[in-house]
Design a protein around this motif. Sequence first.
Motif, PDB file in Angstrom:
ATOM      1  N   PRO A 106      -2.893  38.820 -33.997  1.00 39.08           N
ATOM      2  CA  PRO A 106      -4.261  38.829 -34.535  1.00 39.08           C
ATOM      3  C   PRO A 106      -5.283  39.235 -33.486  1.00 39.08           C
ATOM      4  O   PRO A 106      -5.065  39.077 -32.279  1.00 39.08           O
ATOM      5  CB  PRO A 106      -4.478  37.384 -34.985  1.00 39.08           C
ATOM      6  N   ALA A 107      -6.408  39.753 -33.950  1.00 41.22           N
ATOM      7  CA  ALA A 107      -7.495  40.140 -33.045  1.00 41.22           C
ATOM      8  C   ALA A 107      -7.939  38.942 -32.228  1.00 41.22           C
ATOM      9  O   ALA A 107      -8.070  37.837 -32.736  1.00 41.22           O
ATOM     10  CB  ALA A 107      -8.672  40.688 -33.858  1.00 41.22           C
ATOM     11  N   GLY A 108      -8.188  39.186 -30.961  1.00 43.63           N
ATOM     12  CA  GLY A 108      -8.567  38.113 -30.056  1.00 43.63           C
ATOM     13  C   GLY A 108      -7.476  37.741 -29.093  1.00 43.63           C
ATOM     14  O   GLY A 108      -7.732  37.175 -28.036  1.00 43.63           O
ATOM     15  N   GLY A 109      -6.196  38.059 -29.445  1.00 44.37           N
ATOM     16  CA  GLY A 109      -5.107  37.852 -28.523  1.00 44.37           C
ATOM     17  C   GLY A 109      -4.727  36.410 -28.284  1.00 44.37           C
ATOM     18  O   GLY A 109      -4.109  36.099 -27.271  1.00 44.37           O
ATOM     19  N   GLY A 110      -5.064  35.488 -29.206  1.00 45.21           N
ATOM     20  CA  GLY A 110      -4.696  34.093 -29.007  1.00 45.21           C
ATOM     21  C   GLY A 110      -3.278  33.821 -29.467  1.00 45.21           C
ATOM     22  O   GLY A 110      -2.644  34.627 -30.162  1.00 45.21           O
ATOM     23  N   LEU A 111      -2.759  32.663 -29.055  1.00 46.92           N
ATOM     24  CA  LEU A 111      -1.424  32.270 -29.473  1.00 46.92           C
ATOM     25  C   LEU A 111      -1.404  31.946 -30.964  1.00 46.92           C
ATOM     26  O   LEU A 111      -2.363  31.410 -31.511  1.00 46.92           O
ATOM     27  CB  LEU A 111      -0.958  31.045 -28.688  1.00 46.92           C
ATOM     28  N   LEU A 112      -0.289  32.260 -31.609  1.00 46.80           N
ATOM     29  CA  LEU A 112      -0.074  31.858 -32.990  1.00 46.80           C
ATOM     30  C   LEU A 112       0.409  30.414 -32.992  1.00 46.80           C
ATOM     31  O   LEU A 112       1.460  30.108 -32.430  1.00 46.80           O
ATOM     32  CB  LEU A 112       0.960  32.763 -33.659  1.00 46.80           C
ATOM     33  N   THR A 113      -0.319  29.528 -33.598  1.00 47.60           N
ATOM     34  CA  THR A 113       0.016  28.112 -33.570  1.00 47.60           C
ATOM     35  C   THR A 113       0.598  27.609 -34.885  1.00 47.60           C
ATOM     36  O   THR A 113       1.076  26.481 -34.950  1.00 47.60           O
ATOM     37  CB  THR A 113      -1.231  27.274 -33.241  1.00 47.60           C
ATOM     38  N   ARG A 114       0.581  28.434 -35.926  1.00 44.73           N
ATOM     39  CA  ARG A 114       1.141  28.041 -37.213  1.00 44.73           C
ATOM     40  C   ARG A 114       2.417  28.823 -37.483  1.00 44.73           C
ATOM     41  O   ARG A 114       2.556  29.970 -37.051  1.00 44.73           O
ATOM     42  CB  ARG A 114       0.146  28.310 -38.347  1.00 44.73           C
ATOM     43  N   PRO A 115       3.381  28.238 -38.190  1.00 40.71           N
ATOM     44  CA  PRO A 115       4.614  28.969 -38.511  1.00 40.71           C
ATOM     45  C   PRO A 115       4.302  30.232 -39.299  1.00 40.71           C
ATOM     46  O   PRO A 115       3.523  30.194 -40.255  1.00 40.71           O
ATOM     47  CB  PRO A 115       5.413  27.963 -39.355  1.00 40.71           C
ATOM     48  N   PRO A 116       4.881  31.355 -38.928  1.00 41.41           N
ATOM     49  CA  PRO A 116       4.592  32.604 -39.657  1.00 41.41           C
ATOM     50  C   PRO A 116       5.275  32.627 -41.018  1.00 41.41           C
ATOM     51  O   PRO A 116       6.266  31.936 -41.251  1.00 41.41           O
ATOM     52  CB  PRO A 116       5.168  33.688 -38.734  1.00 41.41           C
ATOM     53  N   PHE A 117       4.724  33.432 -41.903  1.00 43.14           N
ATOM     54  CA  PHE A 117       5.286  33.652 -43.238  1.00 43.14           C
ATOM     55  C   PHE A 117       5.493  35.148 -43.400  1.00 43.14           C
ATOM     56  O   PHE A 117       4.539  35.929 -43.316  1.00 43.14           O
ATOM     57  CB  PHE A 117       4.343  33.114 -44.317  1.00 43.14           C
TER      58      PHE A 117
END
Length: 509
Positions: free
Chosen positions: A261-272
Motif C-alpha cells: 500500500p501507498a506509504g510503505g508501512g507494514l501490513l498488520t492484518r491478514p491478507p485476503f
Amino acid sequence: MSLARTCGTTLAGVEGQVVTVEAHGTDGLPTFVMSGRPDSACRQAPDRIRAAFRSLRLELPLRRWTINLSPAGVPKVGSGLDLAIAAALLAAQEHVPAGLVDRVAHLGEIGLDGTVRPVPGVLPMVVAAAARGVTEVLVPVENAREAGLVSGVRVRAVGTLQDVVRHYAARAAGEVAELPVPAPAPVEVHRPPDLVDVAGQAHARAALEVAAAGGHHLLMVGPPGAGKTLLAERLPGILPPLTPQDALDVSAIHSVLGVLPAGGGLLTRPPFVAPHHHASMAAVVGGGSGTVRPGAVSRAHRGVLFLDEAPEFRRDVLDALRQPLESGEVVVARADRHVRMPARFQLVLACNPCPCGAAGGRCTCAPARRAGYFSRLSGPLLDRVDVKVALGAVTRADLARGPGEPTTDVAARVSGARERQRERWTGHPFSLNAQAPGALLRDGRWRLPAGDRRPLDRALDLGTLTLRGFDRCLRVAWTLADLAGLERPGYAQVHHALHLRDVQGARAA
C-alpha cells in the motif's frame, strides 16, 4: 582510479540476495561488458547509466568498462542494480570517494535524465543487506519509507545521481548533505467487512468461527446468493493481527509484487487473496518462464486464499495446492536452482451444489453432470480440508431474525481460543491446532480416551475416514474445546468435528 566496487541486492523469489558490483575501466574499444548472469533488464543498465551521466554532465570516458556482478552464479534480475552500477562507475571516475561507496548498499533504477526511480522488492532486499552487516543504504525517495521498516539500517533517500554525488562529497568533508525527504504517508482508514452484513446462515457462521480459531481450511457449498463470498471476505476480520515477524514477511512478499500500500508501512492484518478461476498455474502457485515470481498462495501467506467457484479452476492448479497446504511453502524448481517461497495460508473453497446452482427439487442437472461437477475437486485435496459446511438459500425468516453477531464479538472469542492454543503448544514450533502433527495428538500426553475417540475409530475402521482425516478431526475437536473453554475435547467435540468433515452432507444440501 579505474577499479571500484560497491554492493547492491537482487531478488531470488521473495528473498533478497546481496550482490557485489565491481566496475573496471581500461584502454580498448569503447564498450560495456557485463558478467555475472544479468537478465535482459539488468544487462541494459549501462545504456541507461551512460545517458544519465551525459544528462547530468558527469564525465564517463569512452573506455572498455567491465561490470562484474558477484556471486557470478546467481541470476541477477530487474533494474534494481542500476544505482549500484552507477555508484561503482562514479567511484571509478573519482566523482565520489571509493572508500565510502564500498560499504553502502545502493538500490534503484536509473532514468535517462539521471533520476533514481523506485523498484519493487526493496523491503526484502534491505533485509538481506542488513543480514550481511550493511548499515547504510541509498534508495529512491519513493522507497525510503519501505526501506526504513528494517531496523539497524540508516536509509538515505536520493532523487537523482547528483544527490548521490552530493551525499558522498559531504560525507568526505565530515558533513551531512541535504537529501530529498519522502512525502508524508497518506492516512487511510480501512474498515474490514463486518459479519452483521451476513443474513442468516448461523451454521455457516459457526463453522467460519471454528476455522478462524484453529486455522483450519474450509469448504462452503451452497446455491448462488447464499452468502459464501460474504462469509469468506469477513474471515480476515475475525483473525488476530499479524505478529511483528509475520507482518514483515507478508509485507516483503507484497513489496516484491509491487502491491504494498501507498506509504510503505507494514501490513498488520491478514491478507485476503481471491484469484479468478481462469488464473494460470504460475499466477496461483508461483513461477514464470523467466523470473520466478510469487503467486497467489504466497501473497496469501499468513492470511486467506479464497477460491470462489472452486470446481471451475483447472484440475492441475487445484491439485498443485496440496504440497503448500502440507508444507507451508512453494518450491519452484529450475534447471539451475530451487526457489522457495512461503505459503502458509488458510484455504477457503466455495462452490455451488451443481452446475446450475439450484439445489433440491429445483435442480435441472442430470445426476451424472451434477456428480461430475463436484468431482472436479479431487479426493486428496478435499481430504486436506478440515471443515465442510452446507449453506441453504436465505429465507424471509432469516431476514426477520435481524443481523447476527458483529465481527468484534466473534473476533474476541477467536482471540481467546488462539491464546489457549498458544499456551498449550508453548515449546513447539507451531501455535495453532491446525499445524499440530497427527502423531502428537494420537499418542502420549495429548491422546484422548478411547471412549471419546469412538466416532473417529469407527469411521477409520469402516474406511470412510483416512488417517489424515482422523488427525484433522482431532485438530478440529481441540479447537471446538478451546472455543468452549474446555481443558480437553470430549465425545461431543469429537462427534461434532466428524460431522463438520462430512462432505457428502454438504454435497446433498
